[in-house]
Design a protein around this motif. Structure first.
Motif, mmCIF file in Angstrom:
data_model
loop_
_atom_site.group_PDB
_atom_site.id
_atom_site.type_symbol
_atom_site.label_atom_id
_atom_site.label_comp_id
_atom_site.label_asym_id
_atom_site.label_seq_id
_atom_site.Cartn_x
_atom_site.Cartn_y
_atom_site.Cartn_z
ATOM 1 N N ASN A 20 0.792 -1.217 0.139
ATOM 2 C CA ASN A 20 -0.098 -0.029 -0.018
ATOM 3 C C ASN A 20 0.845 1.143 -0.057
ATOM 4 O O ASN A 20 1.911 1.301 0.823
ATOM 5 N N VAL A 21 0.727 1.839 -1.072
ATOM 6 C CA VAL A 21 1.253 3.413 -0.944
ATOM 7 C C VAL A 21 0.421 4.493 -0.725
ATOM 8 O O VAL A 21 -0.557 4.662 -1.406
ATOM 9 N N VAL A 22 0.389 5.411 0.242
ATOM 10 C CA VAL A 22 -0.357 6.305 0.576
ATOM 11 C C VAL A 22 -0.544 7.142 -0.361
ATOM 12 O O VAL A 22 0.282 7.832 -0.917
ATOM 13 N N ASP A 23 -1.921 7.487 -0.554
ATOM 14 C CA ASP A 23 -2.208 8.581 -1.526
ATOM 15 C C ASP A 23 -1.883 8.166 -3.064
ATOM 16 O O ASP A 23 -1.804 9.394 -3.906
ATOM 17 N N SER A 24 -1.491 7.045 -3.418
ATOM 18 C CA SER A 24 -1.077 6.629 -4.750
ATOM 19 C C SER A 24 -1.698 5.459 -5.193
ATOM 20 O O SER A 24 -1.030 4.309 -5.044
ATOM 21 N N PRO A 25 -2.775 5.451 -5.317
ATOM 22 C CA PRO A 25 -3.759 4.051 -5.690
ATOM 23 C C PRO A 25 -3.030 3.320 -6.852
ATOM 24 O O PRO A 25 -2.933 2.235 -6.839
ATOM 25 N N SER B 256 -13.028 3.608 -1.803
ATOM 26 C CA SER B 256 -13.469 4.425 -3.080
ATOM 27 C C SER B 256 -12.257 4.047 -4.008
ATOM 28 O O SER B 256 -12.177 4.713 -5.265
ATOM 29 N N GLY B 257 -11.454 2.868 -3.620
ATOM 30 C CA GLY B 257 -10.376 2.634 -4.575
ATOM 31 C C GLY B 257 -9.193 3.707 -4.721
ATOM 32 O O GLY B 257 -8.526 3.549 -5.768
ATOM 33 N N GLY B 258 -9.228 4.564 -3.847
ATOM 34 C CA GLY B 258 -8.213 5.532 -3.971
ATOM 35 C C GLY B 258 -8.816 6.914 -4.518
ATOM 36 O O GLY B 258 -7.939 7.686 -4.710
#
Length: 460
Positions: free
Chosen positions: A101-106, A128-130
């Motif tokens: 998981n990369v925060v704020d980078s879906p 929301s799938g990012g």
């Protein structure tokens, strides 16, 4: 569907967090709740994050990220403000088929950490799938308000009886019907009311009993508040949606009645002064009769059922017949109407106490402790005081209250039809006649009424 929702079992599993700032801390808190072992890699680590990782028996390595940091991990999280570093962590994890998981980078993620409603062991995730984390959090807030915290305890109760239910009910449909009955009936309500031991006993008895023995209803005595539907409690709304029969008073607003189940039977039992559609004794008997028929009965009362609402008389009758019941308090008229009128009930400069008094004078008499009601440092609130208004004002003046004492008369408080008349003890009876005031009303008496001029907000 861009992502398949999955729930990871991370209890005792090593996970790595690349990053040591506030973003990493927020994600690490979620991992800690799941029981994961949190390992941190960063040049700088917040003290709170260090302490959290150590509490999970994880490690903290101060320095630059290395691919060796993700070897053997069950989950990789990149939470830095360095886009190149986040991408490197993502690429390394994908090459090794490790969830990342990369925060704020879906676009760099193979897993998303959703917004969570935690009612452990019941856990609800919203994602929301990012695309819009704010929208996911908003939906989480809405669901939070609909799912009481006790649902977790209810899930634990059910889990403890699953094996026994499998022995008692052989088919899937039988078990499904059984659990639907339990989760929508009095056993679940006992959990919601905080009576887990009673719920456990009831569930045991339910499994031991024949189906015919379990036909027993329940009564919900619910305070509907002074009129504004937004003042209903979450528990009130939940029970309103469950009831098979609704007995409601004259003071319950139509908008509130419409929030009950569409297919519920609705019975009007309202009372006006000297004109009772259904006498109180008949209401008491009706509650008992309907509950004994196995129905879930909602007794919906304006305001709060325990403040001049005769709720005590009704549940006393239920208790004598061993009928299960719940009582849900409502915003009482004194609190709701005074707030919407901009009149605090207490204030350090004006009133250090408040008294709730019935203005419905029995047999037309004025048998009240008037000598106790004339102190200037208290607020008086009279319920049902419109008919007795002249007597109330007269007696207060007679026993020593200043005729210029401010008084507010609030009609249909908290609703769009709210009217507030402000006068004094000497002039208010004539003012009420002139303005053609109609019930329901509330009287507030005391110097504190003068604050309305500054604090009235609802009409504006």
């Amino acid at each position: 569907m861009d992502f398949l929702p999955l729930y990871f079992q991370l209890q005792g599993k090593p996970c790595v967090m690349v990053g040591g700032g506030t973003i990493a801390l927020r994600k690490a808190i979620l991992l800690q709740k799941s029981g994961a072992i949190i390992n941190i890699v960063a040049r700088k680590v917040l003290p709170e994050l260090r302490q959290l990782a150590e509490s999970t028996e994880g490690t903290i390595r101060i320095g630059d990220y290395s691919v060796a940091d993700i070897e053997g991990m069950f989950l990789v999280v990149a939470a830095t403000d360095d886009e190149a570093l986040n991408k490197q962590v993502s690429d390394d994890a994908h090459q090794r088929q490790l969830p990342v998981n990369v925060v704020d980078s879906p676009e760099l993620c193979s897993v998303i950490l959703p917004a969570i409603i935690d009612r452990s062991p019941l856990v609800i995730a919203v994602s929301s799938g990012g695309k819009s984390p704010v929208l996911a959090r908003m939906l989480r807030s809405k669901i939070e308000s609909l799912v009481p915290a006790a649902y977790g305890r209810l899930a634990n109760l059910v889990g403890g009886f699953r094996d026994k239910v499998k022995l008692s009910y052989k088919t899937v449909d039988e078990r499904k019907n059984f659990w639907e009955e339990v989760l929508n009936g009095p056993i679940a309500e006992m959990v919601f009311a905080g009576k887990d031991t009673v719920a456990n006993q009831m569930l045991s008895q339910r499994l031991d009993a024949e189906p015919a023995e379990m036909i027993k209803g329940e009564v919900y005595l619910v305070g509907a508040g002074p009129g504004d539907p937004d003042l209903l409690t979450f528990r009130a709304l939940r029970l309103m949606q469950k009831a098979d029969v609704v007995l409601y008073d004259r003071l319950v607003a139509d908008q509130i009645i419409e929030l009950t189940r569409r297919d519920a039977e609705r019975i009007y039992v309202g009372k006006k002064r000297s004109n009772h559609a259904v006498p109180q004794e008949d209401i008491n008997q009706m509650l008992v009769k309907l509950a004994k028929e196995g129905k879930r009965v909602l007794r919906l009362k304006g305001g709060d059922p325990f403040i001049f609402g005769r709720g005590g008389e009704e549940i006393e009758q239920l208790a004598s017949h061993n009928i299960p019941f719940q009582v849900v308090p409502g915003v009482t008229a004194a609190s709701g109407c005074s707030t919407y009128a901009g009149i605090p009930l207490t204030h350090r400069d004006y009133a250090q106490s408040v008294r709730f008094i019935t203005g419905h004078l029995k047999n037309g008499t004025a048998d009240l402790p008037w000598d106790e009601l004339v102190h200037t440092n208290q607020t008086l609130v009279f319920y049902m005081g419109l008919v007795g208004l002249p007597i109330i004002c007269q007696k207060l003046i007679e026993y020593g209250r200043n005729p210029e004492t401010p008084i507010a008369l609030i009609q249909q408080g908290t609703t769009e039809q709210q009217r507030v008349l402000v006068s004094n003890l000497r002039e208010m009876p004539a003012t009420a006649v002139k303005e053609q005031v109609r019930a329901p009303t509330l009287l507030i008496i005391g110097e504190i009424v003068t604050l309305r001029e500054k604090l009235a907000w609802f009409e504006h």
